[in-house]
Design a protein around this motif. Structure first.
Motif, short mmCIF file in Angstrom:
data_model
loop_
_atom_site.label_atom_id
_atom_site.label_comp_id
_atom_site.label_asym_id
_atom_site.label_seq_id
_atom_site.Cartn_x
_atom_site.Cartn_y
_atom_site.Cartn_z
N ALA A 81 -1.28 -22.69 51.95
CA ALA A 81 -1.13 -21.59 51.48
C ALA A 81 -2.18 -21.45 50.40
O ALA A 81 -2.88 -20.69 50.32
CB ALA A 81 0.39 -21.15 50.84
N ALA B 198 -5.56 -21.32 52.07
CA ALA B 198 -5.73 -20.06 52.36
C ALA B 198 -6.16 -19.06 51.45
O ALA B 198 -7.12 -18.07 51.66
CB ALA B 198 -4.60 -19.44 53.39
N LEU C 105 -8.81 -20.38 58.81
CA LEU C 105 -7.49 -20.24 58.68
C LEU C 105 -6.59 -20.79 59.53
O LEU C 105 -5.64 -21.50 59.26
CB LEU C 105 -7.15 -18.67 58.47
N TYR D 231 -2.88 -20.80 59.84
CA TYR D 231 -2.68 -19.29 59.58
C TYR D 231 -3.75 -18.51 60.47
O TYR D 231 -4.33 -18.92 60.97
CB TYR D 231 -3.15 -18.96 57.98
N GLN E 293 3.60 -12.02 65.76
CA GLN E 293 3.13 -12.04 64.34
C GLN E 293 2.86 -10.43 63.84
O GLN E 293 3.24 -10.17 62.90
CB GLN E 293 1.94 -12.85 63.93
N GLU F 16 1.08 -14.51 47.60
CA GLU F 16 1.91 -14.94 48.57
C GLU F 16 3.19 -13.98 48.74
O GLU F 16 3.53 -13.42 47.44
CB GLU F 16 2.42 -16.41 48.41
N ALA G 84 -3.46 -13.35 55.65
CA ALA G 84 -3.34 -14.50 56.33
C ALA G 84 -1.89 -14.91 56.43
O ALA G 84 -1.38 -14.90 55.69
CB ALA G 84 -4.02 -15.85 55.55
N MET G 85 -1.56 -15.04 57.98
CA MET G 85 0.11 -15.25 58.03
C MET G 85 0.28 -16.30 58.77
O MET G 85 -0.56 -16.85 59.75
CB MET G 85 0.51 -13.95 58.99
N SER G 86 1.11 -17.40 58.19
CA SER G 86 1.49 -18.40 58.93
C SER G 86 2.31 -18.23 60.13
O SER G 86 2.65 -17.25 60.60
CB SER G 86 2.42 -19.12 57.82
#
Length: 471
Positions: free
Chosen positions: A47, A50, A70, A75, A94, A114, A134-136
């Motif tokens: 995180a 990112a 990423l 991510y 997502q 975050e 940015a999405m995990s």
């Protein structure tokens, strides 16, 4: 039966709906608890990296390069400008999580932040008029082989529960229908078996259904019908036997006086009766025998008309006491010739009735003939008593003979019936119809006739009083 079917079907539906409600609530609760129990990771090294990549991004495109960097951290990139998507490498799951979880209206400018949306960690920033996120990879439980959002998992759960409920309802309905059909077919099969037995001529075996429902009355009615058919068959068999006996009896009854007539006429023809006195005696005997045959034939004729419902009956107002006196006056000479006499009692008071005097005269004639044949009294005394009792006019006809055995009294008025000693009485003839005709004529007048022993055989006739019925 209708109530049982209604109750059973209602119970099946209610149980299925209750089961559906309970199972649905439990499944949805478990799904919800499972999804809400997902917590953000305590520390994700990717995180921070990112966030550095997003902060170092310059407004010069290069989405693919940024996305690759990423992805190396686990991510995926999502970029938008003025709310319009310009780049996205998010998976459908997502995208769905981002769409339903919502994107904050504003991310910090120039510094990444975050956010945990319940399934994935989001790192976002505002930079140069762009919104970069940015999405995990989502941390969701697998449902039917793949990760699904909570709404989709809940919907699938409800669909599965609904299908299971339908299957449960159908299964319970089939089981209930099976037992209901089995219960319904018990009396139906019992009635079908009973019908086959009746068709084969067996009327003695009952239906054998012991339930307590609508079919109970049907089976009881069927058994009543069987009993009635059995009685009718036995009655017809007895009737046919009586007819056979009647034919034999009539042959005997007609042969005896006919033989006497032939014998006396032959004596007259051959000159056996040589004197006027003897010839008169022969003629008188032949005449009486012919009268006996006429009486017998008249009874057969009356019986035939009764069986066809055409016995004439023309009732008129009359006094029962006067009618009895007239009958005695007209027949006492004949009775005296045959060794008997009449005694009349209780007649003076008015006794208004409505009768067919001809047919009622036949009643008294049959009673007198019955006494002459079977009373066995020397001399024969016939006592006729007329009085009013219980709102009806009564006529008692009693002889001073030997009476009738008690076990035979209930059968006196049956057609073709004759007691064991019926042919041992005086003159020996008897058709078994005289007293049957008596009962039929009396009942046609709306009256009743009974018989018992009391120093001889007693008949009591009860007739409606004219003053009460026709006033």
């Amino acid at each position: 039966m209708k109530r049982r079917i209604f109750i059973t079907n209602t119970i099946v539906v209610v149980l299925a709906l209750v089961a559906l409600l309970l199972i649905s609530s439990e499944v949805i609760r478990r799904v919800s608890d499972h999804y809400t129990s997902q917590a953000p990771p305590e520390e994700d090294p990717g995180a921070a990296q990112a966030a550095e990549l997003l902060e170092s991004w310059e407004d010069s495109g290069g989405w693919q390069e940024l996305n690759l960097q990423l992805e190396a951290l686990g991510y995926h990139l999502y970029a938008a400008r003025d709310g319009e998507e310009v780049f996205s490498s998010l998976s459908p799951l997502q995208s769905d999580l981002l769409r339903h979880g919502g994107i904050p209206a504003s991310w910090p400018e120039g510094e990444a932040a975050e956010m945990w949306n319940g399934a994935a960690l989001l790192v976002g920033i505002q930079s140069g008029g762009y919104t970069l996120v940015a999405m995990s990879r989502p941390d969701l439980p697998e449902f039917f082989g793949q990760q699904r959002p909570q709404a989709e998992a809940s919907l699938l759960s409800l669909l599965i529960i609904g299908a299971a409920a339908i299957l449960l309802i159908v299964s319970l309905s089939l089981i209930s229908t099976h037992f209901q059909v089995k219960h319904i077919m018990r009396p139906v099969n019992a009635l079908a078996d009973a019908a086959r037995r009746v068709e084969a001529g067996d009327y003695t075996r009952p239906v054998g259904y012991g339930g307590q429902d609508e079919f109970t009355a049907v089976c009881a009615a069927f058994e009543q019908m069987q009993h009635h058919l059995l009685e009718e068959r036995e009655k017809n068999a007895a009737y046919e036997r009586a007819r056979t006996d009647l034919v034999a009896g009539i042959s005997h009854d007609l042969r005896t006086p006919l033989t006497s007539v032939q014998g006396y006429l032959k004596g007259l023809r051959d000159g056996v009766a040589s004197t006027e006195e003897k010839r008169a005696q022969y003629v008188d005997i032949a005449y009486r025998k012919a009268c006996d045959m006429e009486v017998l034939l008249q009874r057969l004729f009356d019986f035939s008309r009764m069986e066809t419902g055409s016995l004439p009956l023309s009732p008129e107002r009359a006094d029962l006491g006067e009618f009895v006196r007239d009958y005695i006056r007209s027949t006492e000479g004949e009775l005296a010739q045959r060794g008997g006499r009449f005694v009349l009692r209780g007649a003076p008071a008015p006794h208004p009735v409505r009768i067919d005097t001809g047919q009622m005269g036949r009643v008294l004639a049959n009673l007198m003939d019955n006494a002459l044949r079977y009373a066995g009294a020397e001399p024969l005394v016939l006592t006729l008593t007329v009085w009013r009792g219980g709102g009806t006019e009564r006529l008692r006809f009693a002889d001073n003979g030997r009476g009738v055995p008690e076990e035979q009294l209930p059968h006196l008025f049956e057609q073709f019936w004759r007691g064991d000693a019926s042919r041992s009485g005086k003159n020996g003839e008897g058709s078994g119809l005289g007293l049957y005709i008596v009962r039929h004529i009396v009942e046609a007048h709306g009256g009743t006739v009974t018989a018992w022993n009391d120093g001889g055989l007693v008949f009591e006739i009860s007739l409606p009083c004219e003053e009460e019925l026709y006033a």
